[in-house]
Design an enzyme around this catalytic site. Structure first.
Site: not given
Ligand code: C5P
Length: 311
Positions: A18, A103, A105, A108, A110, A145
């Protein structure tokens, strides 16, 4: 291995990447996430996830981007399969094979897409017949996501990104993605955003109506004027070279460019198919990047590949 497992079907699901066409970041919430208003688009760069019944939970990673991906039970795909099993009281371990070409980290999604694809694959394997909405709800517990990647297309994401609503678009948009060799940690980029905005009030985020109109019109030039990412400054602060890469892409004819999600992949929008080829060639021939991958969007979310085979 039992004879039943030898004849068990292998289910393969394509997992798209994405790009966030717009990513507006609001205040840090009490649960550690930021309020978001984002517009996601699924694009035609894919991982492939294959699951089949197994005596124990296992995972293996192959593909061009396999390096550094955890091949153990911490992998989001295993956690997604186990969450779906738990929700249905199922005790049937699976072997998960991921061919990784998105890729890692890179901004996108993945890993989230692999999890979404694993939900779709296991749902089929176990004959659960869940709706996309039900799978998205399970995915939301594991990553912000994942619900979008279950649905795909183009969608607005609210909450922490997990509350998705489809957006009407016309036509196909042509993208060139310049991935970096070393990824960026999403929490680190959000933490940098907090640091850079510490001296001001961050408003509640909203997606722009101009972007919605551009998507409805299918006009890439109009869309280019509405691309935006509130995490871009934070990503550039951690990786200053991304600023140069963005400028180079625009000078080589991109209509617009932005850091994808939390980066460090940079997404460039081209006018059309030929424009994307020219841009990808210019970026690589100039030595600006070693790899530039073309993709189109929107594409479907995690989708079964053909009729599951028995082997
Ligand atoms: O939800 P996800 O696992 O992708 O989030 C990874 C990290 O990204 C979270 O632990 C947080 O630190 C940050 N994040 C955030 N606000 C969001 C999505 C992610 O601060 N809306």
């Amino acid at each position: 291995m039992t004879s039943a497992m030898l004849t068990s079907p292998a289910v393969t699901v394509r997992a798209p990447a994405k790009v966030n066409l717009e990513l507006r970041v609001g205040p840090l919430r009490a649960d550690g996430f930021h309020a978001l208003a984002t517009v996601y688009q699924a694009v035609s760069l894919f991982d492939e996830v294959t699951v089949r019944a197994s005596e124990e939970w296992t995972i293996a990673i192959t593909g061009t981007c396999a390096l550094g991906v955890p091949a153990d039970h911490t992998n989001l795909a295993v956690r997604a399969a186990q969450a779906l099993a738990a929700a249905h009281g199922i005790d049937e371990p699976v072997e998960i094979l991921i061919e990784k070409d998105i890729p890692v980290a890179g901004g996108m999604a993945g890993g989230s897409s692999d999890a979404a694809a694993t939900l779709v694959a296991c749902d089929w394997l176990w004959g659960l017949g869940s709706s996309r909405e039900e799978l998205a709800q399970i995915g939301a517990e594991l990553g912000s996501d994942i619900p979008f990647l279950v649905h795909g297309g183009t969608a607005i994401g609210l909450g922490r990104g997990e509350v998705v609503t489809p957006v009407l678009t016309r036509g196909t948009f042509h993208w060139v993605f310049a991935a970096a060799d070393v990824g960026l940690s999403t929490p680190a980029v959000y933490a940098e955003f907090d640091r850079l905005t510490a001296d001001r009030d961050v408003p509640e985020p909203t997606a722009s109506t101009g972007l919605m109109a551009a998507l409805r019109s299918g006009d890439a030039h109009a869309l280019a004027g509405h691309l935006g990412n509130d995490l871009q400054q934070a990503a550039i602060s951690l990786r200053p070279e991304l600023g140069d890469l963005l400028a180079d892409g625009l000078s080589y004819g991109a209509l617009g460019g932005l850091v994808s999600g939390s980066g460090p992949t940079v997404a460039f929008l081209a006018a059309d198919h030929e424009g994307a080829i020219d841009l990808a060639v210019a970026l690589t021939a100039s030595g600006t990047v070693t790899h530039a991958q073309r993709a189109t969007g929107p594409v479907h979310g995690a989708s079964l590949r053909g009729v599951p085979r028995v082997d």
